[in-house]
Write an enzyme that holds these catalytic residues in place. Structure first.
Site: not given
Ligand code: FAD
Ligand code: UDP
Length: 371
Positions: A300, A176, A172, A249, A348, A280, A350
Site C-alpha cells: 500500500e 495501553r 488520540r 488523499r 472518514y 503497509r 468506519d
Molecule cells: P463506498 O464503499 O466508497 O461506496 C460508494 C459507491 O458509490 C462506490 O461503489 C462508487 O463506485 C459508487 N459511485 C460513486 N459515484 C457514482 C456515480 N456517479 N454513479 C454510480 N455509482 C457511483 N472501515 C472499517 O470499519 N474497518 C477498516 O479496517 C477499514 N479500513 C479501511 C481502509 C482504507 C484504506 C480505507 C480508505 C477505508 C477503510 N475503512 C475501514 C472505511 C470503509 O472503507 C468505509 O466505511 C466504507 O467503504 C464506506 O462505504 P460507503 O458506502 O460510504 O462508500
Molecule cells: N500511525 C502511525 N504509525 C502506525 C500506524 C498509525 O504513526 O504504525 C498514525 C498515522 O498518523 C496514521 C494514524 O495513526 O495516519 C491513523 O492510522 P490507522 O492505521 O489507525 O488508520 P488508517 O490510516 O489506516 O485508516
C-alpha cells in the site's frame, strides 16, 4: 407514475444497507454503481482461493450490537482480531503501543510504571501546548516511539513533514499499559467468512442492481424513474464542482502472488520508516486463516490524489471543511435527494458507522422508530 420508490447511487455499504432495509419494508429499489462490481470499497476478490481486499485491508469492529447482529444475519463472521506489527529497518514491534512495544523499545521495562517513567521523562521536552503533529506525538508517547513508529508512517501517509501537520490529526494515540496486542477497543470484531463481497451480495438479494452505470451519464433520466435518489458519490461532483473541488488523499495498491505459504506471519505489517515508500503490506490469507501453497500480498503506497484515481481519505483541514459545509447547504435544498456515506458526507467513516448512519437514514425516511 415512477418505476421505483428509491434509486440508490452506489452499491457500497451505505447504499446496500439503505437498499436492503427499504426493500424489506416493501419499497421498490434500483441500485446502480459505476464500477463493474458491488460492495464499493469493501469489495473482495477471490485470487488463488484467498479473499483479497481490493481497496485496502478492512477489519470489521463495532460496539453497536444492532449493527453486529445485522451484518451477522447475512454471513457468519470469524473471530479475527487485528494485531498489526510495525517494522522499521530490521526491528519489529507490536501495535498498538502497549507493554509488548515498550518492553522491546526499552531494555529495562517490565511493568507499567517502568514504561510510564520512560514516557514521562521523554515527554518533558515539549513545553506548553503542542504546536504541530510532531510535538503532539512526543507529548503523548515521547521521542523514541515517535521517531521509530510514528514519524515515517505519518509523513508517508500525508506526504508532508510532521512539523507542518496539525496536532489534531493525532490527538488520540492509544497507549495501553497492558500486554495486549488487540488494536481495537470495540466489543465485536471479525471478518466475514467468504469475504465482504458475499456480505453485500446477500444484502442485495432480491433487489435490482445495474453495474457499469454512472448516474452522471443521464441525471435527468435517473431522477425521473424514482421518487427519491439516495446518492453516495462525491458531494462536489453532484454539484458539478460549482464551488470548487474537495481535497482527497489517494492510495496505490501493488498486488503480488507468491509461491509461498506464509510471507510475513501476520495479516497487517506497517512499515513505519522512510527506507521503503509503502506504509503497509497486507497478507490476505491471514484474515481467514487460509491454508494454501500460495499467498497474495498488497503493498500500500500513499499518494496525492490525481484525476481518475480513487478518493480514499478526506483531507478534513479547515479549508476543505468550510467548502464541504457549503456543499452540505446546497444538498439540504435538494428535497428529493438523500446524501449518505463517506463520499457524499466528506468524512472518514468506519464500516459500522456507515451502516449505523444508513439505519438512521432509513428510519427517518420511512418514519419508523424501529427497523
Ligand atoms: P463506498 O464503499 O466508497 O461506496 C460508494 C459507491 O458509490 C462506490 O461503489 C462508487 O463506485 C459508487 N459511485 C460513486 N459515484 C457514482 C456515480 N456517479 N454513479 C454510480 N455509482 C457511483 N472501515 C472499517 O470499519 N474497518 C477498516 O479496517 C477499514 N479500513 C479501511 C481502509 C482504507 C484504506 C480505507 C480508505 C477505508 C477503510 N475503512 C475501514 C472505511 C470503509 O472503507 C468505509 O466505511 C466504507 O467503504 C464506506 O462505504 P460507503 O458506502 O460510504 O462508500
Ligand atoms: N500511525 C502511525 N504509525 C502506525 C500506524 C498509525 O504513526 O504504525 C498514525 C498515522 O498518523 C496514521 C494514524 O495513526 O495516519 C491513523 O492510522 P490507522 O492505521 O489507525 O488508520 P488508517 O490510516 O489506516 O485508516
Amino acid at each position: 407514475m415512477k418505476n421505483y420508490d428509491y434509486l440508490v447511487v452506489g452499491a457500497g455499504l451505505f447504499g446496500a444497507t439503505f437498499a436492503n432495509l427499504a426493500h424489506s419494508h416493501g419499497k421498490k429499489v434500483l441500485v446502480i454503481d459505476k464500477r463493474n462490481h458491488i460492495a464499493g470499497n469493501v469489495y473482495t476478490e477471490n485470487i488463488e482461493g484467498i479473499n483479497v481486499h481490493k481497496y485496502g485491508a478492512h477489519i470489521f469492529h463495532t460496539d453497536y450490537k444492532d449493527v453486529w447482529d445485522y451484518v451477522n444475519s447475512f454471513v457468519e463472521f470469524n473471530r479475527y482480531t487485528n494485531s498489526p506489527i510495525a517494522r522499521i529497518n530490521n526491528e519489529v514491534y507490536n501495535l498498538p503501543f502497549n507493554m509488548n512495544t515498550f518492553s522491546k523499545i526499552w531494555d529495562d521495562v517490565f511493568t507499567p510504571s517502568d514504561a510510564m517513567r520512560h514516557i514521562n521523562e521523554e515527554k518533558n521536552e515539549i513545553k506548553g501546548e503542542p504546536k504541530n503533529l510532531e510535538e503532539q506525538a512526543i507529548s503523548l508517547v515521547g521521542r523514541t516511539i515517535y521517531e521509530k513508529l510514528i514519524k515515517g508512517y505519518t509523513e508517508k501517509q500525508w506526504n508532508c513533514n510532521c512539523k507542518d501537520l496539525p496536532a489534531f490529526i493525532i490527538k488520540r494515540l492509544p497507549v495501553r499499559l497492558v500486554y495486549d496486542n488487540n488494536y481495537f477497543n470495540d466489543r465485536y470484531q471479525g471478518i466475514p467468512i467468504g469475504g465482504y463481497t458475499k456480505l453485500v451480495e446477500n444484502m442485495l438479494e432480491g433487489i435490482e442492481v445495474k453495474l457499469n452505470t454512472n448516474f452522471f451519464d443521464d441525471v435527468e433520466y435517473y431522477k425521473s424513474i424514482a421518487n427519491k435518489v439516495v446518492y453516495t458519490g462525491p458531494i462536489d461532483e453532484y454539484f458539478n464542482y460549482s464551488l470548487g473541488k474537495l481535497g482527497w488523499r489517494s492510495l496505490k495498491f501493488d498486488i503480488k502472488v507468491l509461491d509461498k505459504d506464509n510471507f510475513q506471519g501476520n495479516a497487517v505489517v506497517n512499515y513505519t520508516g522512510h527506507e521503503v515508500k509503502y506504509t503497509r503490506v497486507i497478507e490476505h490469507k491471514h484474515f481467514e486463516n487460509v491454508k494454501s501453497d500460495k499467498t497474495v500480498l498488497t503493498y500500500e503506497y500513499p499518494s496525492d490524489y490525481e484525476e481518475g484515481m480513487e478518493k480514499y481519505y478526506a483531507i478534513n483541514d479547515n479549508k476543505n471543511n468550510v467548502l464541504a459545509e457549503k456543499y452540505r447547504k446546497l444538498a439540504d435544498a435538494e428535497n428529493t435527494v438523500i446524501f449518505g456515506g463517506r463520499l457524499a458526507e466528506y468524512k472518514y467513516y468506519d464500516m459500522d458507522d456507515v451502516i449505523k448512519s444508513a439505519f438512521e437514514c432509513v428510519k427517518k425516511e420511512l418514519g419508523i422508530d424501529e427497523l
